[in-house]
Every structure is written in structure tokens, then in C-alpha cells.
Design a protein around this motif. Structure first.
Motif, PDB file in Angstrom:
ATOM      1  N   ASN A  27      39.704 -23.266  15.196  1.00  0.00           N
ATOM      2  CA  ASN A  27      38.972 -23.275  13.930  1.00  0.00           C
ATOM      3  C   ASN A  27      37.658 -24.026  14.121  1.00  0.00           C
ATOM      4  O   ASN A  27      37.479 -25.148  13.663  1.00  0.00           O
ATOM      5  CB  ASN A  27      39.855 -23.983  12.879  1.00  0.00           C
ATOM      6  CG  ASN A  27      39.356 -23.811  11.475  1.00  0.00           C
ATOM      7  OD1 ASN A  27      38.200 -23.481  11.250  1.00  0.00           O
ATOM      8  ND2 ASN A  27      40.224 -24.059  10.508  1.00  0.00           N
ATOM      9  N   LYS A  28      36.698 -23.386  14.811  1.00  0.00           N
ATOM     10  CA  LYS A  28      35.456 -24.053  15.229  1.00  0.00           C
ATOM     11  C   LYS A  28      34.635 -24.560  14.046  1.00  0.00           C
ATOM     12  O   LYS A  28      33.980 -25.587  14.121  1.00  0.00           O
ATOM     13  CB  LYS A  28      34.588 -23.106  16.060  1.00  0.00           C
ATOM     14  CG  LYS A  28      35.266 -22.506  17.282  1.00  0.00           C
ATOM     15  CD  LYS A  28      35.479 -23.508  18.382  1.00  0.00           C
ATOM     16  CE  LYS A  28      36.010 -22.831  19.649  1.00  0.00           C
ATOM     17  NZ  LYS A  28      36.453 -23.805  20.649  1.00  0.00           N
ATOM     18  N   ARG A  29      34.655 -23.821  12.921  1.00  0.00           N
ATOM     19  CA  ARG A  29      33.850 -24.203  11.767  1.00  0.00           C
ATOM     20  C   ARG A  29      34.530 -25.270  10.915  1.00  0.00           C
ATOM     21  O   ARG A  29      33.932 -25.818   9.994  1.00  0.00           O
ATOM     22  CB  ARG A  29      33.543 -22.971  10.907  1.00  0.00           C
ATOM     23  CG  ARG A  29      32.543 -22.021  11.552  1.00  0.00           C
ATOM     24  CD  ARG A  29      32.317 -20.767  10.732  1.00  0.00           C
ATOM     25  NE  ARG A  29      32.032 -21.074   9.343  1.00  0.00           N
ATOM     26  CZ  ARG A  29      32.690 -20.548   8.312  1.00  0.00           C
ATOM     27  NH1 ARG A  29      33.681 -19.706   8.519  1.00  0.00           N
ATOM     28  NH2 ARG A  29      32.377 -20.862   7.075  1.00  0.00           N
ATOM     29  N   GLY A  30      35.783 -25.553  11.205  1.00  0.00           N
ATOM     30  CA  GLY A  30      36.487 -26.579  10.450  1.00  0.00           C
ATOM     31  C   GLY A  30      36.798 -26.178   9.027  1.00  0.00           C
ATOM     32  O   GLY A  30      36.766 -27.002   8.114  1.00  0.00           O
ATOM     33  N   ALA A  36      46.348 -21.482   8.159  1.00  0.00           N
ATOM     34  CA  ALA A  36      46.935 -22.056   9.375  1.00  0.00           C
ATOM     35  C   ALA A  36      47.030 -23.581   9.249  1.00  0.00           C
ATOM     36  O   ALA A  36      48.060 -24.185   9.557  1.00  0.00           O
ATOM     37  CB  ALA A  36      46.098 -21.669  10.602  1.00  0.00           C
ATOM     38  N   LEU A  37      45.945 -24.202   8.786  1.00  0.00           N
ATOM     39  CA  LEU A  37      45.955 -25.655   8.608  1.00  0.00           C
ATOM     40  C   LEU A  37      46.905 -26.087   7.498  1.00  0.00           C
ATOM     41  O   LEU A  37      47.560 -27.126   7.592  1.00  0.00           O
ATOM     42  CB  LEU A  37      44.544 -26.143   8.285  1.00  0.00           C
ATOM     43  CG  LEU A  37      43.666 -26.569   9.470  1.00  0.00           C
ATOM     44  CD1 LEU A  37      42.238 -26.806   9.010  1.00  0.00           C
ATOM     45  CD2 LEU A  37      44.213 -27.827  10.128  1.00  0.00           C
ATOM     46  N   SER A  38      46.989 -25.285   6.442  1.00  0.00           N
ATOM     47  CA  SER A  38      47.796 -25.691   5.280  1.00  0.00           C
ATOM     48  C   SER A  38      49.287 -25.755   5.594  1.00  0.00           C
ATOM     49  O   SER A  38      50.044 -26.374   4.866  1.00  0.00           O
ATOM     50  CB  SER A  38      47.556 -24.741   4.108  1.00  0.00           C
ATOM     51  OG  SER A  38      48.221 -23.506   4.314  1.00  0.00           O
ATOM     52  N   SER A  39      49.716 -25.119   6.694  1.00  0.00           N
ATOM     53  CA  SER A  39      51.143 -25.121   7.031  1.00  0.00           C
ATOM     54  C   SER A  39      51.660 -26.523   7.324  1.00  0.00           C
ATOM     55  O   SER A  39      52.824 -26.834   7.043  1.00  0.00           O
ATOM     56  CB  SER A  39      51.416 -24.195   8.224  1.00  0.00           C
ATOM     57  OG  SER A  39      50.668 -24.610   9.335  1.00  0.00           O
ATOM     58  N   PHE A  40      50.816 -27.394   7.904  1.00  0.00           N
ATOM     59  CA  PHE A  40      51.252 -28.751   8.224  1.00  0.00           C
ATOM     60  C   PHE A  40      50.298 -29.836   7.720  1.00  0.00           C
ATOM     61  O   PHE A  40      50.571 -31.019   7.896  1.00  0.00           O
ATOM     62  CB  PHE A  40      51.457 -28.907   9.741  1.00  0.00           C
ATOM     63  CG  PHE A  40      52.767 -28.345  10.214  1.00  0.00           C
ATOM     64  CD1 PHE A  40      53.882 -29.159  10.368  1.00  0.00           C
ATOM     65  CD2 PHE A  40      52.909 -26.992  10.478  1.00  0.00           C
ATOM     66  CE1 PHE A  40      55.102 -28.640  10.784  1.00  0.00           C
ATOM     67  CE2 PHE A  40      54.123 -26.462  10.894  1.00  0.00           C
ATOM     68  CZ  PHE A  40      55.226 -27.295  11.049  1.00  0.00           C
ATOM     69  N   PHE A  79      49.773 -20.266  13.288  1.00  0.00           N
ATOM     70  CA  PHE A  79      48.774 -19.297  13.732  1.00  0.00           C
ATOM     71  C   PHE A  79      49.290 -17.873  13.585  1.00  0.00           C
ATOM     72  O   PHE A  79      50.496 -17.644  13.462  1.00  0.00           O
ATOM     73  CB  PHE A  79      48.400 -19.546  15.206  1.00  0.00           C
ATOM     74  CG  PHE A  79      47.800 -20.899  15.465  1.00  0.00           C
ATOM     75  CD1 PHE A  79      46.534 -21.218  14.987  1.00  0.00           C
ATOM     76  CD2 PHE A  79      48.498 -21.854  16.188  1.00  0.00           C
ATOM     77  CE1 PHE A  79      45.980 -22.477  15.231  1.00  0.00           C
ATOM     78  CE2 PHE A  79      47.959 -23.103  16.436  1.00  0.00           C
ATOM     79  CZ  PHE A  79      46.691 -23.423  15.951  1.00  0.00           C
ATOM     80  N   GLU A  80      48.363 -16.944  13.652  1.00  0.00           N
ATOM     81  CA  GLU A  80      48.718 -15.534  13.563  1.00  0.00           C
ATOM     82  C   GLU A  80      49.343 -15.052  14.874  1.00  0.00           C
ATOM     83  O   GLU A  80      49.133 -15.638  15.927  1.00  0.00           O
ATOM     84  CB  GLU A  80      47.466 -14.683  13.270  1.00  0.00           C
ATOM     85  CG  GLU A  80      46.943 -14.837  11.840  1.00  0.00           C
ATOM     86  CD  GLU A  80      47.957 -14.422  10.801  1.00  0.00           C
ATOM     87  OE1 GLU A  80      48.560 -13.344  10.943  1.00  0.00           O
ATOM     88  OE2 GLU A  80      48.178 -15.189   9.842  1.00  0.00           O
ATOM     89  N   GLY A  81      50.077 -13.958  14.782  1.00  0.00           N
ATOM     90  CA  GLY A  81      50.653 -13.358  15.981  1.00  0.00           C
ATOM     91  C   GLY A  81      51.169 -11.972  15.672  1.00  0.00           C
ATOM     92  O   GLY A  81      51.445 -11.634  14.516  1.00  0.00           O
ATOM     93  N   SER A  82      51.290 -11.153  16.708  1.00  0.00           N
ATOM     94  CA  SER A  82      51.729  -9.774  16.501  1.00  0.00           C
ATOM     95  C   SER A  82      53.222  -9.704  16.186  1.00  0.00           C
ATOM     96  O   SER A  82      53.714  -8.711  15.676  1.00  0.00           O
ATOM     97  CB  SER A  82      51.422  -8.934  17.751  1.00  0.00           C
ATOM     98  OG  SER A  82      52.057  -9.494  18.888  1.00  0.00           O
TER      99      SER A  82
END
Length: 474
Positions: A32-35, A40-44, A274-277
């Protein structure tokens, strides 16, 4: 999006937990380069910046003061928690989610479970409820503790029973650090046996990690790093050597061991972050890997355990990663699963790996892995597209395997040696609420567990009509 809460109890639990949060932040900053505060962040993590509650900019790598870990930190000695609060991660923890005392549990399960468990019950429940209230959809509690000390084993398992009481529908996954035979806490066999009964009764899944296995892995990596060959040079951002892990001061000898356990947690939570197939829901771990409710001890195996200098990964090395996951060298407990019986197995893969790679390797390995007759297809798989920092891909295998039995048998033998002499027993019986029957009930519970594994081994996993002990999980 679902959220999970990490509950860290005792010195070991808080040190491992701190490594997890440090490495998790690094992973999110890397991706998450832009911060931007996202799902994804909200999960933890919670976003504390009210101006950006809509998911606006919230720096991950630098200004992390607006992110708060979904965590509850408990310790009856304040040393480690104070160290965390003085370290680089001090802004990540909400002070209302911390609970400390000053005297510690004196390496006594009864003090942690009975004395502190009763004295702090309401405060613990309040902090757990607050952490849960901050979640839109609470999916899982992760409890991290050790088995050998007083607070980790005693208060840790008291917290576990409170989680079941207050949140019976929320999955409880426990990472338990088991002491080695040479443990310097002489009463650790008592603490471990008493804690085992609680884990068997109140956890949905337990990931047992042996201290001795961690020592062996770290020693092996150190030997490899001194070989001097280009192919075996360990990078500075490797799994084991990754900075202070959110604590101030110099790197400590056990930091590398704690880091391995933190990476186990990183991998198991990756699909939630994170996302995944082929993402694996955390609830699916217990649902798919635990056919019998008491037999919920899952042997973790992690690969790679370090970063090689050349990170180009031909198919040969990818296949090797799958083979390594089923070798004794990569397991976090000392056992040989290939000589025991598999009830089920999960493969949680991260990085640029295709579903076809996953299927090919399962088909390749299946003939050498003895599965129970009624669950030959007992595989659960997850694919997360984001690899750990410094790796091209990684794999966590969770095996529900009867090979945990020798670990439990050895624990019972160490307990019996002490208990036969009634050594140090008075320290426990002097604690209000503690009775000698607790010991006999605990060893009986463990013996029953060992018998259940014995029965499966003896029948090669066939479901026999005369197996009243093994009730199928519903």
C-alpha cells in the motif's frame, strides 16, 4: 470485510505479538505505497483519523499514529508491555486495550488462572468487548501465549474460556508455545498439563509450537549463513533477521525465534489481509481441518524460513517448497507426519503461484502422505497473491496429524516425574480456589486425548463402530 482481534497474554505472547504487528505493518506498507486506509488494513487495524473515516489517506510506513492494532495486550508483569510502549510501535496500541500488573504469576498456573483470572475478569471482558465493538464483522480471535510460565498458561487459558463465554460464535485460534525438556522453569510441566485441558475444551484450533524446534531452526539458519556460498546468503530483510520487531534496544537471542512464530501468524492471516485468487476464510480452517472436536491440534510447517540471495524461482524450487512443507526440518514441532496419520491438511500459499501449481504438487505428494481412509481428499487450499516482504512466495502447511501424540506423551512423562514426588505442589495448593483434583483431571484429559490419537493410528483412521470417544464435529 471481516476483522480479527489478536489477544496477547504473558511475556512470550506479547513479544511474539509485537513481532507480528511490526511485520504486518511492513507488509502493508510494501503493498500500500500511498498509505490509503483500505479493506486490507481494516482487517487488523482501525483508522483513528476521524477526518478520514471514509478510507482516505492514512500513512502506513511513516506516520502510523492514525492506525491502531485490533489487539488486547495482557501481562501480569509490566516489563514487556512497557518496552513495547517505549518502542517504535508505541502509537499502534491503544492504551485502553492494555492490562498489566507488577508482580507476575510466579510461574504458577493457579496464580494466573485463579488469582488474576478472578481479580481482572471484568476488566478483561470489558477490553475484549471494546475490541469486538470496533469490528463491523468480527470473524476470529487469535490468542498468543506460552504454556510454561504462569501468566501465559494460567491467565491465557482463562482468557480463552472468557472468549468462549462472551463470543461463543466467534472462532478461537490459539498459538501455544510449548516449553522444551530443558526449560528453566521447573514447574513448566504442571503449567503445561493444566493449560492443555483448557485448550482441549475451549479452543477451536491450536497451533502448537515447540521452543526446541525454534532453537533448531534458528541454529540451522545460522549455520547456513556462515557457509559463504552465494546461494545460501541470508538477506538482511529475511524472515529471521528483520530488525527489532517493534521493541527498543538491541536484538535479543529469542527475537529470531519469536519472528518465526510471527511469520506463522502472518501467513495464516494473509488471506484475510490481502486479495487472492483462492482466498481461505479463517473460519474454514476449523471447519475443514477438525473432524473431531477435541483433535484440533494442527502441526504448522513454514517454508521458506529465510530469504536466499537469488530470488528468481524456477519451477524446481517452487516444487521444492511444497516438498519442504512436509519435511521435519520445516515443522514448528518435532514430529514426523509422514510416519503418522493425516486427518486433513491445509496449504496456504502466498505469492505468484498458480492453482495448477498447487494441484500438481498435491497430486505429486499425495501418494507419500498417509491419509485416513474416509478423508482421502481432505485438502484445503488458499492462494494469496501478496508474498511476504523479501520473498517471491511462501507456504504455510497446517496438518491435522496424529504425529502430535509424542509431544503430548513426553509432556505427560515430565509432569508425572514431578507429580510423583509432589514437588512444588504446595505452591499451587496454597492458591485460593485451586484443588489437587485439578491435576488429576488435567492429566486424565491429556491421557484421553492421547488415547484418541492412539485409536486412530491403530485403526489406520477407519471409522470403527466401537469408537465412542470420537464424536464427529458438527
Amino acid at each position: 470485510m471481516t476483522q480479527s482481534v489478536v489477544v496477547q497474554v504473558g511475556q512470550c505472547g506479547n513479544q511474539v505479538g509485537c513481532r507480528f504487528w511490526d511485520l504486518a505493518l511492513r507488509e502493508h506498507a510494501h503493498v500500500n505505497k500511498r498509505g490509503v486506509y483500505d479493506e486490507a488494513l481494516s482487517s487488523f487495524f482501525r483508522n483513528m483519523d476521524s477526518r478520514r473515516s471514509d478510507g482516505g489517506s492514512c500513512s502506513v510506513g511513516g506516520k502510523i499514529q492514525h492506525l491502531k492494532a485490533r489487539a488486547v495486550l495482557v501481562d501480569m508483569e509490566e516489563g514487556v508491555v512497557n518496552e513495547i510502549l517505549q518502542g517504535p510501535l508505541r502509537e499502534v496500541f491503544d492504551s485502553t486495550q492494555l492490562l498489566t500488573d507488577v508482580s507476575g504469576s510466579g510461574n504458577n498456573w493457579a496464580v494466573g488462572h485463579m488469582t488474576y483470572g478472578s481479580a481482572y475478569r471484568e476488566q478483561i471482558v470489558d477490553k475484549l468487548r471494546k475490541a469486538a465493538e470496533h469490528c463491523d464483522c468480527l470473524q476470529c480471535f487469535f490468542l498468543i501465549h506460552s504454556m510454561g510460565g504462569g501468566t501465559g498458561s494460567g491467565l491465557g487459558t482463562r482468557v480463552l474460556s472468557l472468549l468462549e463465554e462472551e463470543f461463543p460464535e466467534v472462532c478461537r485460534i490459539v498459538t501455544s508455545i510449548y516449553p522444551s525438556a530443558e526449560d528453566d522453569v521447573i514447574t513448566s510441566p504442571y503449567n503445561s498439563i493444566l493449560a492443555m485441558k483448557e485448550l482441549t475444551e475451549h479452543a477451536d484450533c491450536v497451533l502448537p509450537v515447540e521452543n526446541q524446534s525454534l532453537v533448531d531452526i534458528v541454529d540451522k539458519i545460522k549455520r547456513m549463513s556462515h557457509v559463504g556460498r552465494t546461494s545460501s546468503v541470508i538477506k538482511t530483510d529475511s524472515t529471521v533477521i528483520s530488525g527489532q520487531g517493534g521493541l527498543s534496544g538491541a536484538e535479543k537471542p529469542f527475537d529470531a525465534m519469536n519472528n518465526i512464530v510471527a511469520n506463522l501468524l502472518l501467513n495464516i492471516t494473509s488471506s484475510a489481509r490481502f486479495e487472492g485468487s483462492l482466498n481461505m476464510d479463517l473460519n474454514e480452517i476449523a471447519m475443514n481441518l477438525v473432524p473431531f472436536p477435541r483433535l484440533h491440534y494442527l502441526v504448522p510447517s513454514l517454508t521458506p524460513l529465510y530469504t536466499l540471495a537469488d530470488v528468481s524461482v524456477p519451477t524446481r524450487r517452487l516444487d521444492q517448497m511444497f516438498s519442504d512443507a512436509f519435511s521435519k526440518d520445516h515443522q514448528l514441532i518435532r514430529a514426523d507426519p509422514k510416519r503418522s496419520l493425516y486427518l486433513a491438511c491445509a496449504l496456504m500459499v502466498r505469492g505468484d503461484v498458480q492453482v495448477s501449481d498447487l494441484r500438481r504438487n498435491i497430486e505429486r505428494l499425495k501418494p507419500s502422505l498417509p491419509f485416513v481412509s474416509w478423508n482421502q481428499e481432505g485438502w484445503k487450499t488458499g492462494l494469496c497473491s501478496v508474498p511476504p516482504v523479501g520473498h517471491s512466495h511462501s507456504l504455510l502447511a497446517l496438518a491435522n496429524n496424529t504425529c502430535v501424540k509424542p509431544t503430548f506423551t513426553e509432556l505427560r512423562e515430565r509432569f508425572t516425574k514431578l507429580y510423583r514426588k509432589k514437588a512444588h505442589l504446595h505452591h499451587y495448593l496454597n492458591v485460593e480456589g485451586m484443588e489437587q483434583s485439578f491435576f488429576s483431571e488435567a492429566v486424565s484429559s491429556l491421557s484421553s486425548l492421547i488415547e484418541e490419537y492412539d485409536h486412530l493410528d491403530a485403526t489406520k483412521g477407519r471409522l470403527m463402530p466401537d469408537a465412542p470417544r470420537l464424536s464427529i464435529a458438527r
